[in-house]
Motif scaffolding. Structure first.
Motif, mmCIF file in Angstrom:
data_model
loop_
_atom_site.group_PDB
_atom_site.id
_atom_site.type_symbol
_atom_site.label_atom_id
_atom_site.label_comp_id
_atom_site.label_asym_id
_atom_site.label_seq_id
_atom_site.Cartn_x
_atom_site.Cartn_y
_atom_site.Cartn_z
ATOM 1 N N ALA A 393 0.829 -1.209 0.000
ATOM 2 C CA ALA A 393 0.000 0.000 0.000
ATOM 3 C C ALA A 393 0.860 1.254 0.000
ATOM 4 N N TRP A 394 1.944 1.239 0.759
ATOM 5 C CA TRP A 394 2.835 2.402 0.802
ATOM 6 C C TRP A 394 3.522 2.620 -0.543
ATOM 7 N N GLU A 395 3.942 1.531 -1.179
ATOM 8 C CA GLU A 395 4.675 1.643 -2.437
ATOM 9 C C GLU A 395 3.794 2.149 -3.580
ATOM 10 N N ILE A 396 2.531 1.707 -3.616
ATOM 11 C CA ILE A 396 1.664 2.128 -4.735
ATOM 12 C C ILE A 396 0.982 3.459 -4.447
ATOM 13 N N SER A 397 1.073 3.940 -3.220
ATOM 14 C CA SER A 397 0.410 5.182 -2.849
ATOM 15 C C SER A 397 1.334 6.368 -3.102
ATOM 16 N N HIS A 398 1.601 6.647 -4.360
ATOM 17 C CA HIS A 398 2.449 7.770 -4.736
ATOM 18 C C HIS A 398 1.564 8.929 -5.203
ATOM 19 N N LEU A 416 -1.398 14.393 -9.018
ATOM 20 C CA LEU A 416 -1.270 13.193 -9.844
ATOM 21 C C LEU A 416 -0.986 11.963 -8.979
ATOM 22 N N GLY A 417 -1.394 10.765 -9.476
ATOM 23 C CA GLY A 417 -1.041 9.504 -8.808
ATOM 24 C C GLY A 417 -2.175 8.906 -7.995
ATOM 25 N N HIS A 418 -1.846 8.330 -6.847
ATOM 26 C CA HIS A 418 -2.801 7.655 -5.965
ATOM 27 C C HIS A 418 -2.815 8.382 -4.626
ATOM 28 N N ALA A 419 -3.931 9.026 -4.326
ATOM 29 C CA ALA A 419 -4.055 9.793 -3.082
ATOM 30 C C ALA A 419 -4.737 8.924 -2.032
ATOM 31 N N LEU A 447 -5.420 12.146 -10.985
ATOM 32 C CA LEU A 447 -5.499 11.169 -9.901
ATOM 33 C C LEU A 447 -6.154 9.880 -10.388
ATOM 34 N N ARG A 448 -5.486 8.773 -10.152
ATOM 35 C CA ARG A 448 -6.054 7.467 -10.518
ATOM 36 C C ARG A 448 -6.924 6.897 -9.411
ATOM 37 N N HIS A 449 -6.644 7.315 -8.176
ATOM 38 C CA HIS A 449 -7.436 6.822 -7.051
ATOM 39 C C HIS A 449 -7.393 7.854 -5.937
ATOM 40 N N ASP A 451 -8.894 8.032 -1.930
ATOM 41 C CA ASP A 451 -9.695 7.393 -0.880
ATOM 42 C C ASP A 451 -10.502 8.443 -0.135
ATOM 43 N N HIS A 452 -11.346 7.999 0.785
ATOM 44 C CA HIS A 452 -12.273 8.902 1.461
ATOM 45 C C HIS A 452 -11.530 9.961 2.276
ATOM 46 N N ALA A 453 -10.446 9.574 2.935
ATOM 47 C CA ALA A 453 -9.712 10.523 3.777
ATOM 48 C C ALA A 453 -9.156 11.671 2.942
ATOM 49 N N CYS A 454 -8.556 11.337 1.789
ATOM 50 C CA CYS A 454 -7.978 12.386 0.939
ATOM 51 C C CYS A 454 -9.064 13.236 0.285
ATOM 52 N N ALA A 455 -10.169 12.582 -0.131
ATOM 53 C CA ALA A 455 -11.259 13.347 -0.744
ATOM 54 C C ALA A 455 -11.812 14.377 0.239
ATOM 55 N N ALA A 456 -12.006 13.953 1.491
ATOM 56 C CA ALA A 456 -12.522 14.878 2.500
ATOM 57 C C ALA A 456 -11.524 15.999 2.768
#
Length: 477
Positions: A393-398, A416-419, A447-449, A451-456
């Motif tokens: 999860a840490w590696e793909i969460s760039h 850009l990337g995965h938030a 952004l490709r992804h 999550d709820h925390a980043c969206a908020a």
């Protein structure tokens, strides 16, 4: 051609029988169970799993990889509960196979698998070192390691010599390819140890023989009440998952050794489940596919599943006709056999390869192995899986923030990337560092992804600055 196949399978079955015999006995003794129960599991692996579809050439039986878990279960719940545990684990495997979940076991991190094997190997070696010298074995992985300090003063030098000589023969004979192909090294080592012990009448502890039928214990109705205990359920799950993983990883390895039919993972999982269900009914050890026997089967020229079925027949004949031979085997020799097997479980070569290019995987491997030594097998695997998931999860969460200054038009900020929440502090630091006296256009199209925390957090940041979010990137120079 058929006659040639029959001859090849017959020869291969004899080779596998000679490899399996000392290992079945050794694994049972190391698990704290009668030697005959190891033979029962080996017989079921040949006569039950051997005839079922799945993998054609891999061989099943009691495995060193489950020794630690079986010993813990026997010490905690008693020998009388073993049959129920193994039966329930077999039913779980049958269910997993019926749901076609066999292929998903290939998704387990390789580092966790190697860490599991390393942890098992270390605990196995630490425990069997005591048996080498006919000394009492402390409880727990840490207890075994701590007890090594005082071990030299408690060992029997004669028993230690027998066990040490057994390991020397295993190494030397195994390196002689011609001899090892003719007679497997484990059989040579144990047979020589038994012969020397008998000829010189050495005063060492030997295998206790009680008879095949006397060792078998069919679970009683009262034993099934243990399945309501949380600890028992956890042990059943551990049996099922670890036995399944070891069997299917072995199947993948065996498929690389031959050019025949590939393994059907779901059917193989159901075959293993059926075998464990039968072992549970007989009160025997759990079985898995064993790479040592499977590789010996392939290298001996096996063509069909007849070789693994016949190896079960030979084990049955041995247990029925000449069980007294087991009483000649010194326990120290079996301990030497298992110390050698435990050392081979530690993946030294794989650690070197991972260290060159994937050092994070080495951390996962080391933590998994350490957790198994400190705690137990099930907890160690769970810790390893959790760490592997967190690492992935840490590696793909760039997430990357780009800023473009358009002069009087203000700033264009592209995310850009995965938030994900793992990168939320970095994202907020970058946004809060933007000047408050400039107009900012925030574009999230890259952004490709999210999550709820980043969206908020993004919505909160935009609301605080009194502006909206742009979902798609439409900027031009």
């Amino acid at each position: 051609m058929r006659r040639g196949v029959r001859k090849a399978d017959l020869f291969a079955s004899l080779v596998v029988f000679l490899v399996a015999l000392p290992l079945c006995v050794g694994v049972a003794m190391a698990s704290g169970l009668p030697a005959e129960l190891g033979l029962v599991t080996g017989i079921v692996g040949g006569l039950v799993v051997g005839v079922l579809p799945g993998s054609s050439l891999q061989v099943s039986g009691p495995a060193a990889g489950l020794t630690v878990l079986v010993h813990e279960a026997v010490q905690r719940y008693g020998v009388q509960a073993l049959g129920v545990l193994v039966l329930a684990a077999g039913l779980v495997q049958l269910g997993l196979g019926a749901l076609r979940l066999g292929r998903w076991f290939r998704a387990v991190s390789v580092a966790v698998v190697h860490g599991m094997l390393a942890g098992i190997g270390l605990v196995l070696v630490a425990g069997q070192v005591y048996a080498l010298g006919d000394a009492g074995t402390p409880e727990g992985g840490l207890g075994k390691l701590a007890g090594l300090v005082s071990l030299p003063g408690r060992v029997d030098p004669v028993a230690l010599s027998v066990g040490g000589a057994t390991m020397v023969v295993l190494v030397v004979w195994g390196r002689w390819r011609g001899g090892a192909r003719l007679v497997p090294a484990p059989l040579v080592a144990v047979a020589l140890a038994a012969g020397v012990t008998w000829v010189f009448d050495l005063d060492v502890r030997r295998v206790r023989v009680q008879g095949l039928l006397d060792a078998v214990r069919v679970p009683e109705a009262a034993d099934f009440g243990r399945l309501t205990e949380v600890g028992v359920i956890g042990t059943v799950v551990a049996f099922a998952l670890i036995a399944s993983a070891e069997s299917l990883f072995s199947a993948a390895a065996v498929d690389r050794l031959h050019d025949g039919r590939r393994t059907d993972y779901d059917r193989e999982l159901m075959a293993q489940g059926a075998g464990n269900a039968v072992c549970g009914v007989l009160g025997a050890l759990p079985l898995t596919a064993v790479i040592v026997r499977s590789a010996a089967n392939v290298r001996a020229g096996a063509r069909t599943k007849a070789s693994r079925v016949l190896h079960g027949v030979w084990l049955l004949l041995f247990a029925a006709v000449v069980p007294g031979v087991l009483g000649l085997i010194p326990v120290g020799a079996l301990a030497g056999l298992l110390v050698h097997a435990g050392c081979k479980l530690v993946p030294v070569r794989e650690v070197r390869k991972l260290w060159r290019g994937h050092r994070g995987e080495v951390v996962v491997l080391g933590v998994t192995a350490g957790a198994i030594v400190v705690g137990n097998l099930f907890e160690g695997v769970l810790v390893g899986l959790a760490l592997a998931v967190a690492k992935t999860a840490w590696e793909i969460s760039h997430v990357h923030v780009e800023t473009e200054d358009r002069g009087d038009a203000g700033l264009v900020v592209r995310v850009l990337g995965h938030a994900t929440f793992l990168r939320l502090p970095k994202l907020l630091d970058a946004l809060e560092a933007l000047p408050h006296d400039r107009e900012v256009r925030l574009e999230l199209g890259g952004l490709r992804h999210v999550d709820h925390a980043c969206a908020a957090a993004l919505e909160g940041w935009a609301a605080a600055r009194g502006q909206g979010l742009v979902a798609s990137s439409s900027s031009t120079s």
